[in-house]
Design a protein around this motif. Sequence first.
Motif, PDB file in Angstrom:
ATOM      1  N   GLN A 187       1.117  -8.170  19.800  1.00 17.13           N
ATOM      2  CA  GLN A 187       1.143  -9.194  18.758  1.00 17.13           C
ATOM      3  C   GLN A 187       0.794  -8.598  17.394  1.00 17.13           C
ATOM      4  O   GLN A 187       1.379  -8.986  16.373  1.00 17.13           O
ATOM      5  CB  GLN A 187       0.186 -10.326  19.108  1.00 17.13           C
ATOM      6  CG  GLN A 187       0.660 -11.157  20.280  1.00 17.13           C
ATOM      7  CD  GLN A 187      -0.361 -12.209  20.685  1.00 17.13           C
ATOM      8  OE1 GLN A 187      -1.056 -12.761  19.841  1.00 17.13           O
ATOM      9  NE2 GLN A 187      -0.449 -12.476  21.982  1.00 17.13           N
ATOM     10  N   ALA A 188      -0.156  -7.649  17.374  1.00 11.98           N
ATOM     11  CA  ALA A 188      -0.522  -6.994  16.114  1.00 11.98           C
ATOM     12  C   ALA A 188       0.670  -6.210  15.564  1.00 11.98           C
ATOM     13  O   ALA A 188       0.962  -6.268  14.357  1.00 11.98           O
ATOM     14  CB  ALA A 188      -1.714  -6.059  16.327  1.00 11.98           C
ATOM     15  N   LYS A 189       1.377  -5.513  16.437  1.00 11.32           N
ATOM     16  CA  LYS A 189       2.548  -4.742  15.999  1.00 11.32           C
ATOM     17  C   LYS A 189       3.650  -5.675  15.507  1.00 11.32           C
ATOM     18  O   LYS A 189       4.309  -5.387  14.507  1.00 11.32           O
ATOM     19  CB  LYS A 189       3.032  -3.846  17.136  1.00 11.32           C
ATOM     20  CG  LYS A 189       2.048  -2.712  17.449  1.00 11.32           C
ATOM     21  CD  LYS A 189       2.430  -1.933  18.679  1.00 11.32           C
ATOM     22  CE  LYS A 189       3.517  -0.937  18.341  1.00 11.32           C
ATOM     23  NZ  LYS A 189       3.782  -0.013  19.459  1.00 11.32           N
ATOM     24  N   GLU A 190       3.833  -6.804  16.168  1.00 15.50           N
ATOM     25  CA  GLU A 190       4.846  -7.773  15.745  1.00 15.50           C
ATOM     26  C   GLU A 190       4.469  -8.390  14.394  1.00 15.50           C
ATOM     27  O   GLU A 190       5.324  -8.574  13.529  1.00 15.50           O
ATOM     28  CB  GLU A 190       5.025  -8.869  16.803  1.00 15.50           C
ATOM     29  CG  GLU A 190       6.086  -9.881  16.454  1.00 15.50           C
ATOM     30  CD  GLU A 190       7.441  -9.248  16.113  1.00 15.50           C
ATOM     31  OE1 GLU A 190       8.075  -9.723  15.136  1.00 15.50           O
ATOM     32  OE2 GLU A 190       7.868  -8.287  16.779  1.00 15.50           O
ATOM     33  N   PRO A 218       4.721  -0.955   7.631  1.00 17.42           N
ATOM     34  CA  PRO A 218       5.254   0.089   8.507  1.00 17.42           C
ATOM     35  C   PRO A 218       4.251   0.760   9.451  1.00 17.42           C
ATOM     36  O   PRO A 218       4.668   1.485  10.356  1.00 17.42           O
ATOM     37  CB  PRO A 218       5.820   1.114   7.526  1.00 17.42           C
ATOM     38  CG  PRO A 218       5.019   0.925   6.287  1.00 17.42           C
ATOM     39  CD  PRO A 218       4.657  -0.530   6.238  1.00 17.42           C
ATOM     40  N   SER A 219       2.943   0.551   9.254  1.00 22.13           N
ATOM     41  CA  SER A 219       2.014   1.289  10.116  1.00 22.13           C
ATOM     42  C   SER A 219       0.728   0.517  10.378  1.00 22.13           C
ATOM     43  O   SER A 219       0.317  -0.331   9.591  1.00 22.13           O
ATOM     44  CB  SER A 219       1.676   2.648   9.500  1.00 22.13           C
ATOM     45  OG  SER A 219       0.975   2.470   8.288  1.00 22.13           O
ATOM     46  N   ILE A 220       0.118   0.866  11.505  1.00 16.34           N
ATOM     47  CA  ILE A 220      -1.204   0.368  11.892  1.00 16.34           C
ATOM     48  C   ILE A 220      -2.021   1.599  12.263  1.00 16.34           C
ATOM     49  O   ILE A 220      -1.548   2.475  12.980  1.00 16.34           O
ATOM     50  CB  ILE A 220      -1.129  -0.570  13.117  1.00 16.34           C
ATOM     51  CG1 ILE A 220      -0.284  -1.810  12.805  1.00 16.34           C
ATOM     52  CG2 ILE A 220      -2.529  -0.988  13.557  1.00 16.34           C
ATOM     53  CD1 ILE A 220      -0.057  -2.711  14.017  1.00 16.34           C
ATOM     54  N   SER A 221      -3.243   1.673  11.766  1.00 17.74           N
ATOM     55  CA  SER A 221      -4.115   2.790  12.136  1.00 17.74           C
ATOM     56  C   SER A 221      -5.325   2.252  12.900  1.00 17.74           C
ATOM     57  O   SER A 221      -5.645   1.067  12.822  1.00 17.74           O
ATOM     58  CB  SER A 221      -4.558   3.575  10.898  1.00 17.74           C
ATOM     59  OG  SER A 221      -5.306   2.746  10.035  1.00 17.74           O
ATOM     60  N   PRO A 227       1.643  -0.088   2.279  1.00 13.81           N
ATOM     61  CA  PRO A 227       0.955  -1.094   3.085  1.00 13.81           C
ATOM     62  C   PRO A 227       0.709  -0.582   4.509  1.00 13.81           C
ATOM     63  O   PRO A 227       1.558   0.082   5.105  1.00 13.81           O
ATOM     64  CB  PRO A 227       1.924  -2.279   3.109  1.00 13.81           C
ATOM     65  CG  PRO A 227       2.892  -2.034   2.008  1.00 13.81           C
ATOM     66  CD  PRO A 227       2.926  -0.560   1.779  1.00 13.81           C
ATOM     67  N   SER A 228      -0.441  -0.889   5.036  1.00 14.34           N
ATOM     68  CA  SER A 228      -0.805  -0.513   6.398  1.00 14.34           C
ATOM     69  C   SER A 228      -1.887  -1.477   6.869  1.00 14.34           C
ATOM     70  O   SER A 228      -2.546  -2.128   6.052  1.00 14.34           O
ATOM     71  CB  SER A 228      -1.323   0.928   6.426  1.00 14.34           C
ATOM     72  OG  SER A 228      -1.645   1.307   7.748  1.00 14.34           O
ATOM     73  N   LEU A 229      -2.068  -1.560   8.162  1.00 14.58           N
ATOM     74  CA  LEU A 229      -3.126  -2.376   8.751  1.00 14.58           C
ATOM     75  C   LEU A 229      -4.078  -1.479   9.522  1.00 14.58           C
ATOM     76  O   LEU A 229      -3.696  -0.417  10.004  1.00 14.58           O
ATOM     77  CB  LEU A 229      -2.536  -3.432   9.690  1.00 14.58           C
ATOM     78  CG  LEU A 229      -1.623  -4.468   9.041  1.00 14.58           C
ATOM     79  CD1 LEU A 229      -0.968  -5.350  10.099  1.00 14.58           C
ATOM     80  CD2 LEU A 229      -2.380  -5.309   8.037  1.00 14.58           C
ATOM     81  N   TYR A 230      -5.314  -1.917   9.645  1.00 11.75           N
ATOM     82  CA  TYR A 230      -6.340  -1.193  10.398  1.00 11.75           C
ATOM     83  C   TYR A 230      -6.772  -2.072  11.563  1.00 11.75           C
ATOM     84  O   TYR A 230      -7.243  -3.191  11.370  1.00 11.75           O
ATOM     85  CB  TYR A 230      -7.520  -0.865   9.477  1.00 11.75           C
ATOM     86  CG  TYR A 230      -8.646  -0.136  10.160  1.00 11.75           C
ATOM     87  CD1 TYR A 230      -8.461   1.139  10.669  1.00 11.75           C
ATOM     88  CD2 TYR A 230      -9.894  -0.716  10.279  1.00 11.75           C
ATOM     89  CE1 TYR A 230      -9.496   1.816  11.289  1.00 11.75           C
ATOM     90  CE2 TYR A 230     -10.941  -0.043  10.894  1.00 11.75           C
ATOM     91  CZ  TYR A 230     -10.733   1.222  11.399  1.00 11.75           C
ATOM     92  OH  TYR A 230     -11.753   1.895  12.011  1.00 11.75           O
TER      93      TYR A 230
END
Length: 170
Positions: free
Chosen positions: A47-50, A58-61, A22-25
């Motif tokens: 807020q996005a990291k929280e 575990p990650s945001i790109s 799982p990851s977010l963009y």
Amino acid sequence: GRVASALYLLDAPLLTEAGGEPSLYLCAAATRPEYRGRGYMADLIGQAKELARSRGIPSISLIPAEASLFSYYERFGFRSFFYRSRYTARAEEGGEGYDFLPAGPEELFRLETEVLRQYPGSALKSPAYFAFLQRETALLGGGLLKIVRRGNPLGYLVCLREGGAPYIKE
């Protein structure tokens, strides 16, 4: 009131040899010029990291829109993971046998997923990302195209206009 600062956060799993993680963009991050320097974007990124932490992601790109933003995002713990470059194609280079055809978000999602599954570490964008991309590109007077050669889909282009000339954003 007016929106001073905004960003989009979309599901974008990272491909691994074991499947996906799982990851977010994070995309379309912007602050109106008159509101810059007040910490609004820093708050939104926090807020996005929280949100990612609370969902166990575990990650945001992200892909900075310009080179000067790399150091800005580094302040929030982002670091370079892969690189892209700018390339100007000339008509005399060929291109024979390639077709560039309009395509919708679902078709581009399937195409990207098929192509990127060959490359562990790639970030898979969601159907919601491609729907967003189609709306954003249309607002800017551009379009989404798939690249096909001899009947085989190869990739996609996000096309805009810059100074009257076609410009490929992605």
